[in-house]
Each structure stands twice: as structure tokens, then as C-alpha cells.
Design a protein around this motif. Structure first.
Motif, short mmCIF file in Angstrom:
data_model
loop_
_atom_site.label_atom_id
_atom_site.label_comp_id
_atom_site.label_asym_id
_atom_site.label_seq_id
_atom_site.Cartn_x
_atom_site.Cartn_y
_atom_site.Cartn_z
N LEU A 19 20.24 59.82 35.19
CA LEU A 19 19.13 60.46 36.07
C LEU A 19 19.02 61.76 35.98
N ARG A 20 17.89 62.20 36.05
CA ARG A 20 17.20 63.52 36.21
C ARG A 20 16.38 63.72 37.14
N GLU A 21 16.16 65.04 37.58
CA GLU A 21 15.09 65.35 38.50
C GLU A 21 13.99 65.02 38.35
N GLY A 22 13.03 64.60 39.29
CA GLY A 22 11.56 64.33 38.93
C GLY A 22 11.25 62.88 38.42
N GLU A 23 12.27 61.85 38.35
CA GLU A 23 12.17 60.74 38.12
C GLU A 23 12.16 59.53 39.04
N LEU A 24 11.33 58.47 38.77
CA LEU A 24 11.48 57.41 39.89
C LEU A 24 12.49 56.68 38.98
N ILE A 25 13.35 55.70 40.15
CA ILE A 25 14.34 55.01 39.84
C ILE A 25 14.17 53.73 40.71
N THR A 26 14.04 52.51 39.74
CA THR A 26 13.89 51.36 40.48
C THR A 26 15.30 50.61 40.36
N PHE A 27 15.60 49.79 41.71
CA PHE A 27 16.66 49.09 41.98
C PHE A 27 16.01 47.56 42.37
N ASP A 28 16.54 46.54 41.56
CA ASP A 28 16.16 45.19 41.83
C ASP A 28 17.36 44.33 42.04
N PHE A 29 17.80 43.71 43.09
CA PHE A 29 19.09 43.12 43.47
C PHE A 29 19.22 42.32 44.47
N GLY A 30 20.26 41.46 44.73
CA GLY A 30 20.16 40.66 45.53
C GLY A 30 21.70 40.01 46.01
N ALA A 31 21.97 39.77 47.28
CA ALA A 31 23.25 39.19 47.58
C ALA A 31 23.30 37.82 47.90
N VAL A 32 24.26 36.97 47.46
CA VAL A 32 24.28 35.66 48.10
C VAL A 32 25.31 35.52 49.12
N VAL A 33 24.92 34.67 50.36
CA VAL A 33 25.67 34.51 51.40
C VAL A 33 25.38 33.01 51.63
N ASP A 34 26.72 32.30 51.81
CA ASP A 34 26.82 30.68 51.94
C ASP A 34 25.74 30.04 51.13
N GLY A 35 25.87 30.57 49.89
CA GLY A 35 25.13 29.83 48.64
C GLY A 35 23.84 30.34 48.48
N VAL B 16 12.74 54.55 44.25
CA VAL B 16 12.92 55.97 44.83
C VAL B 16 12.75 56.95 44.04
N ALA B 17 12.52 58.22 44.43
CA ALA B 17 12.44 59.44 43.50
C ALA B 17 13.40 60.34 43.71
N LEU B 18 13.79 61.01 42.65
CA LEU B 18 14.91 61.89 42.51
C LEU B 18 14.13 63.05 42.48
N GLY B 19 14.14 63.94 43.47
CA GLY B 19 13.48 65.11 43.70
C GLY B 19 11.95 64.66 43.73
N LYS B 20 11.20 65.87 43.45
CA LYS B 20 9.71 65.71 43.41
C LYS B 20 9.22 65.35 42.11
N VAL B 21 8.63 64.42 42.19
CA VAL B 21 7.78 63.57 40.99
C VAL B 21 6.40 64.02 40.79
N SER B 22 6.13 63.73 39.48
CA SER B 22 4.49 64.24 39.26
C SER B 22 3.33 63.34 40.16
N ASP B 23 2.34 63.97 40.22
CA ASP B 23 1.22 63.44 40.81
C ASP B 23 0.97 62.10 40.08
#
Length: 352
Positions: free
Chosen positions: A203-219, A228-235
């Protein structure tokens, strides 16, 4: 047992007197059994066919089902034929069985007509009951808590793969029995890949990072995405984020029983296409339950009407090759008057 009775009512309307289930997720839905084998459903009850390894498991998970041991001197077809008790019509999961397995039953069940299941169990699974919804809510809570903890670990130099692995660990430590699917963590230009595979990219400053995830409970699984943004991102990146967030909010505001799925998809799609033509190429959402992808679907072709008990994701995205992308995903649990969103993580852009 109520689920199996509803299945038999649907099949009886088609003149079918029994069903042979091979999909493990459908066996679990109908009987509670999660192991290997197959499940015969008739108007008299359910029979699990499995080998020695799972006999005790059947008694624990599916006490209302009869258990017949396989690999014990008799071929499966003979055991199924006996359990059919003279019934002459049998629905099978033709969308799941291999051609070889289909031919096996067709050749070895004399006098029994095979019929396509036509996803009858999956249709039942579309409408969740209170226990299923409670499990999904618990799974969502586990995923949200894990994400909150992950935020403190996001910094320049860490890799996508390290963050994805840590997120999986946090969900498991937090109560998940497993992850719902392969976790996505993608940063910078990799964000233009809707189903990116976490890599060694740092990861580098000024980037967007996308997380797609899920948990399983009782099946039951949850499914969420946060960018999320790591530091200030561009317009330019900020404009992408704001577009996705607005599109999602517009779609969420329209969700209620009686609305067609493709109408919800159109709201978000029209808004995004007017600003980023062709950059939102997948459906707006999908049903979630024992599997992470179920019906109904928020897409351009699904005219299904929303009803209480549907659980469906809302996940618009914008993907620009060479620049990056953004996706924001929540879940809508349809109620009589609207919906419940079990995803509690913030959606306003988090800058780390």
C-alpha cells in the motif's frame, strides 16, 4: 420437518412423490445434516444415506431423519429404491449431478421416473425465517467487528495479502466458523478489478483500498464491502467514492416489499452510468444465506418482487483501469415495512 413438507407440497403439485438431494447446502437446509451422502425426502419423512464416518453425526444433527449406512454390502441404488417404497417419481438435482451420476440412477431405478428438481429447494431458501435472519445478523456483527479492528493495521508498506489474511484471522477469532468466501483486499490500480486476488502489492499513500469479506455463523454468511483511503486521495478518486456512496444510498432508500429487483438496480446504475459510463458492469446485489450468492438478484434482468424474508446485498461500484476503483456493500433484510441493514461499519470515507 416443516421445510421438507413445504418441498413435498411443491413437488406434489408437479406430480412428483419424492426428492433425492445431493447438494450439501440443501441437505443442511432441509435436515440439519452437514456431512457427505445424499438425502431422500418423501411425504413420510427424510432418509440420509451416508457411510460409517457420518452415522453419529446424522444422529446429532438430524435426529428426525432416518439414517441408512452405505458401503455396507448394498449399492446405493438398491437402498434408495427400497426407501422409495414403491413411489414411481423422483426429483433429482439435475443442475448438480454429473452426467455419470444421472445415468447411474436412470439405469438402476427401474420403474422410477426422474424429474428435474428445478431448484425447488433454492426457491424455498430465498425466504429466510427468524432463526436464519438471526444467524445472518450475528455473522454481520462478526465481520463488522473484525473490520473495525483491521483499520488500525492499515498503513503504507503493508501488503494486500497481509491485510486479507489478518481480516480472515480476526473474523475467525471473533466467532466465525469460517469465512464466507475468499476475502478481497485490493489497493491502488488493483481496485479496478471487482474480484481482485490479494497480492504482494504494498500500500501507498493516496490510494483507495477495497475490502470485500464475510463471516459464517451457524452456516449463514454475511457479505460486506468497504473502501477506505490511505492518506489524502486525489479529487478524481474522491469523486468516484462519492458517486458510489450516493448511488448506494439512492438504491437503499427505494428498497421495500413489492418493488421489483431490476427497478432497484436501475436506480443505482443510471446514476453511475451518467457519470462513469460502462464502469459499473456487475449486478447491484444478490441474495445471501447458506451460500453467499443466492436469489433474488439486483440486476437488469431479475424482475422478482421483494418480499419480507429476502436478504440481499446492495453493492454498487466504479472501476477505472489504470486508476483504481471503489465498491460499497451493505445487506438489506426485508421486513413488512422496509428493511434492516445489519452492516454497521461507517460508510463515509474513512481516511487513515
Amino acid at each position: 420437518m416443516m421445510r421438507s413438507k413445504r418441498l413435498m407440497e411443491r413437488l406434489a403439485a408437479r406430480g412428483i412423490s419424492a426428492a433425492l438431494i445431493h447438494k450439501r447446502v440443501n441437505m443442511r437446509y432441509l435436515s440439519g445434516y452437514t456431512g457427505e451422502g445424499c438425502l431422500l425426502v418423501t411425504d413420510e419423512g427424510m432418509t440420509v444415506f451416508t457411510d460409517f464416518r457420518y452415522i453419529e453425526q446424522v444422529s446429532r444433527q438430524a435426529p428426525e431423519s432416518r439414517c441408512v449406512r452405505t458401503r455396507n454390502g448394498q449399492e446405493l441404488h438398491a437402498l434408495v429404491l427400497e426407501a422409495l417404497g414403491g413411489r414411481q417419481s423422483l426429483a433429482i438435482e439435475d443442475d448438480f449431478l454429473s452426467h455419470r451420476d444421472y445415468c447411474y440412477f436412470a439405469d438402476h431405478l427401474p420403474g422410477v421416473a426422474l424429474h428435474p428438481m428445478e431448484r425447488e429447494v433454492e426457491r424455498l431458501r430465498e425466504i429466510k425465517d427468524e432463526a436464519e435472519i438471526a444467524a445472518i445478523q450475528r455473522a454481520a456483527a462478526v465481520a463488522c467487528a473484525a473490520f473495525d479492528k483491521l483499520l488500525g493495521l492499515i498503513r503504507p508498506g503493508v501488503t494486500e495479502k497481509e491485510l486479507a489474511t489478518e481480516l480472515d484471522y480476526l473474523m475467525l477469532r471473533g466467532g466465525a466458523e469460517r469465512t464466507g468466501f475468499d476475502t478481497i483486499a485490493c489497493a491502488g490500480a488493483n481496485g479496478s478489478l471487482p474480484h481482485a486476488i490479494p497480492s504482494d502489492y504494498r500500500l501507498r499513500e493516496g490510494e483507495l483500498i477495497t475490502f470485500d469479506f464475510g463471516a459464517v455463523v451457524d452456516g449463514y454468511t454475511s457479505d460486506m464491502t468497504r473502501t477506505v483511503a490511505l492518506g489524502k486521495v486525489s479529487d478524481e478518486l474522491r469523486a468516484i467514492y462519492d458517486t458510489v456512496l450516493t448511488a448506494q444510498q439512492m438504491a437503499l432508500e427505494a428498497i421495500r416489499p413489492g418493488v421489483a429487483c431490476n427497478a432497484i438496480d436501475k436506480i443505482a446504475r443510471d446514476y453511475i452510468d451518467a457519470r462513469y459510463p460502462g464502469a459499473f458492469g456487475h449486478g447491484l446485489g444478490h441474495g445471501v444465506g447458506l451460500e453467499v450468492h443466492e436469489n433474488p438478484r439486483f440486476n437488469q434482468s431479475c424482475a422478482d418482487v421483494l418480499v419480507p424474508g429476502h436478504v440481499i446485498t446492495v453493492e454498487p461500484g466504479v472501476y477505472v483501469p489504470g486508476l483504481g476503483g471503489c465498491r460499497i456493500e451493505d445487506m438489506a433484510i426485508l421486513t413488512e415495512n422496509g428493511f434492516i441493514d445489519p452492516i454497521t461499519a461507517p460508510k463515509q470515507l474513512i481516511t487513515l
